[in-house]
Design a protein around this motif. Structure first.
Motif, PDB file in Angstrom:
ATOM      1  N   LEU A 148       0.861  -1.181   0.000  1.00 24.20           N
ATOM      2  CA  LEU A 148       0.000   0.000   0.000  1.00 24.20           C
ATOM      3  C   LEU A 148       0.891   1.222   0.000  1.00 24.20           C
ATOM      4  CD1 LEU A 148      -1.855  -2.239   1.449  1.00 24.20           C
ATOM      5  CD2 LEU A 148      -3.154  -0.254   2.203  1.00 24.20           C
ATOM      6  N   LEU A 149       0.647   2.112  -0.941  1.00 31.34           N
ATOM      7  CA  LEU A 149       1.411   3.340  -1.061  1.00 31.34           C
ATOM      8  C   LEU A 149       0.503   4.517  -0.732  1.00 31.34           C
ATOM      9  CD1 LEU A 149       3.134   2.581  -4.491  1.00 31.34           C
ATOM     10  CD2 LEU A 149       4.123   2.303  -2.204  1.00 31.34           C
ATOM     11  N   ALA A 150       0.956   5.384   0.159  1.00 33.40           N
ATOM     12  CA  ALA A 150       0.216   6.586   0.522  1.00 33.40           C
ATOM     13  C   ALA A 150       1.032   7.802   0.088  1.00 33.40           C
ATOM     14  CB  ALA A 150      -0.044   6.615   2.024  1.00 33.40           C
ATOM     15  N   PRO A 151       0.882   8.213  -1.177  1.00 31.60           N
ATOM     16  CA  PRO A 151       1.674   9.329  -1.676  1.00 31.60           C
ATOM     17  C   PRO A 151       1.411  10.624  -0.910  1.00 31.60           C
ATOM     18  CG  PRO A 151       0.572   8.180  -3.478  1.00 31.60           C
ATOM     19  CD  PRO A 151       0.001   7.662  -2.193  1.00 31.60           C
ATOM     20  N   ALA A 152       2.461  11.424  -0.781  1.00 29.05           N
ATOM     21  CA  ALA A 152       2.363  12.745  -0.166  1.00 29.05           C
ATOM     22  C   ALA A 152       3.472  13.618  -0.740  1.00 29.05           C
ATOM     23  CB  ALA A 152       2.495  12.652   1.349  1.00 29.05           C
ATOM     24  N   MET A 153       3.066  14.747  -1.309  1.00 27.32           N
ATOM     25  CA  MET A 153       4.018  15.685  -1.899  1.00 27.32           C
ATOM     26  C   MET A 153       3.261  16.935  -2.305  1.00 27.32           C
ATOM     27  SD  MET A 153       4.569  13.433  -5.366  1.00 27.32           S
ATOM     28  CE  MET A 153       4.527  11.926  -4.405  1.00 27.32           C
ATOM     29  N   SER A 154       3.960  17.894  -2.857  1.00 30.71           N
ATOM     30  CA  SER A 154       3.305  19.112  -3.321  1.00 30.71           C
ATOM     31  C   SER A 154       2.456  18.810  -4.555  1.00 30.71           C
ATOM     32  CB  SER A 154       4.348  20.181  -3.651  1.00 30.71           C
ATOM     33  OG  SER A 154       5.060  19.822  -4.825  1.00 30.71           O
ATOM     34  N   ASP A 155       1.504  19.697  -4.827  1.00 30.39           N
ATOM     35  CA  ASP A 155       0.627  19.535  -5.990  1.00 30.39           C
ATOM     36  C   ASP A 155       1.410  19.503  -7.305  1.00 30.39           C
ATOM     37  OD1 ASP A 155      -2.466  19.876  -6.909  1.00 30.39           O
ATOM     38  OD2 ASP A 155      -1.146  21.032  -8.233  1.00 30.39           O
ATOM     39  N   PRO A 156       2.347  20.450  -7.541  1.00 33.03           N
ATOM     40  CA  PRO A 156       3.096  20.379  -8.799  1.00 33.03           C
ATOM     41  C   PRO A 156       3.911  19.086  -8.922  1.00 33.03           C
ATOM     42  CG  PRO A 156       3.371  22.550  -7.808  1.00 33.03           C
ATOM     43  CD  PRO A 156       2.673  21.678  -6.795  1.00 33.03           C
ATOM     44  N   MET A 157       4.452  18.628  -7.809  1.00 36.15           N
ATOM     45  CA  MET A 157       5.232  17.394  -7.839  1.00 36.15           C
ATOM     46  C   MET A 157       4.328  16.206  -8.169  1.00 36.15           C
ATOM     47  SD  MET A 157       7.841  16.027  -4.905  1.00 36.15           S
ATOM     48  CE  MET A 157       8.848  17.487  -4.918  1.00 36.15           C
ATOM     49  N   TRP A 158       3.182  16.102  -7.486  1.00 37.15           N
ATOM     50  CA  TRP A 158       2.255  14.998  -7.732  1.00 37.15           C
ATOM     51  C   TRP A 158       1.807  14.985  -9.195  1.00 37.15           C
ATOM     52  CZ3 TRP A 158       0.762  10.419  -6.613  1.00 37.15           C
ATOM     53  CH2 TRP A 158      -0.434   9.917  -7.119  1.00 37.15           C
ATOM     54  N   ASN A 159       1.563  16.151  -9.764  1.00 36.84           N
ATOM     55  CA  ASN A 159       1.050  16.244 -11.134  1.00 36.84           C
ATOM     56  C   ASN A 159       2.139  16.228 -12.203  1.00 36.84           C
ATOM     57  OD1 ASN A 159      -1.915  16.401 -10.926  1.00 36.84           O
ATOM     58  ND2 ASN A 159      -1.400  18.076  -9.540  1.00 36.84           N
ATOM     59  N   HIS A 160       3.395  16.144 -11.808  1.00 35.49           N
ATOM     60  CA  HIS A 160       4.489  16.092 -12.785  1.00 35.49           C
ATOM     61  C   HIS A 160       4.377  14.807 -13.606  1.00 35.49           C
ATOM     62  CE1 HIS A 160       8.515  16.059 -14.485  1.00 35.49           C
ATOM     63  NE2 HIS A 160       8.584  17.341 -14.140  1.00 35.49           N
ATOM     64  N   LEU A 161       4.648  14.915 -14.884  1.00 34.25           N
ATOM     65  CA  LEU A 161       4.532  13.756 -15.774  1.00 34.25           C
ATOM     66  C   LEU A 161       5.397  12.578 -15.324  1.00 34.25           C
ATOM     67  CD1 LEU A 161       4.375  15.479 -19.280  1.00 34.25           C
ATOM     68  CD2 LEU A 161       2.510  14.384 -18.014  1.00 34.25           C
TER      69      LEU A 161
END
Length: 183
Positions: free
Chosen positions: A118-131
């Motif tokens: 199980l992965l629970a991602p957490a980061m900034s919005d631009p980072m999460w949306n980076h290709l």
């Protein structure tokens, strides 16, 4: 004879959301899971070993070459576990997992592990949306990882966006669902 508690490997990446991992650890223990915590070096900047050890009832592990594990910490810590949780799953960890890199203990554990992840991602919005991050996420989904989140909301960078780690109660519910389906 009582049944053996299910064993969970809780790995914590280096992000501000690591503070939520203490609550998750507590909720897992209270639900009857046997929890072993592993933190990245960066995670120790956000949360201390004493807290996690008290909540899990076990010493926290950081090193690939920990002398407590003569066969290797990556071997011994993944033996007979029922699931691996990565919370927070940082962009760095997602990239290492997607590329099959084993450059630290958590990425080595990921490669050694054969139980559900199980992965629970957490980061900034631009980072999460980076290709690049989205490519890695797609690879990890195809590899069978279970992603929980990230959520929309207030981020530590003082803006609203997507990248907030899911709440511990939601991670616990996701774990229970995955374990039920995996049996």
């Amino acid at each position: 004879m009582e049944p053996t508690a299910q064993r969970i490997l809780l790995t914590i990446g280096g992000g501000i959301a690591a503070y939520k991992a203490a609550d998750l650890c507590s909720k897992l223990a209270q639900a009857g899971y046997q929890v072993q915590v592993v933190t990245s070096r960066a995670a120790t900047e956000f949360i201390g070993d004493a807290t996690l050890a008290a909540l899990s009832g076990r010493p926290v592990v950081h090193d690939v070459f920990d002398p407590r594990f003569p066969l290797g910490s990556h071997i011994e810590l993944t033996r007979e576990i029922d699931a691996m949780i990565v919370a927070p799953a940082t962009a760095n960890l997602l990239a290492q997992f997607a590329q099959g890199m084993a450059s630290d203990l958590i990425s080595t554990l990921y490669l050694q592990n054969t139980s559900p992840v199980l992965l629970a991602p957490a980061m900034s919005d631009p980072m999460w949306n980076h290709l690049a991050v989205q490519r890695n996420v797609q690879t990890l989904r195809e590899d069978g990882c279970h992603l929980v989140g990230p959520e929309d909301g207030w981020l530590s960078c003082r803006v609203k966006g997507t990248g907030r780690m899911s709440e511990p109660v939601d991670l616990l519910l996701a774990l229970e669902s995955v374990l039920k389906d995996h049996c």
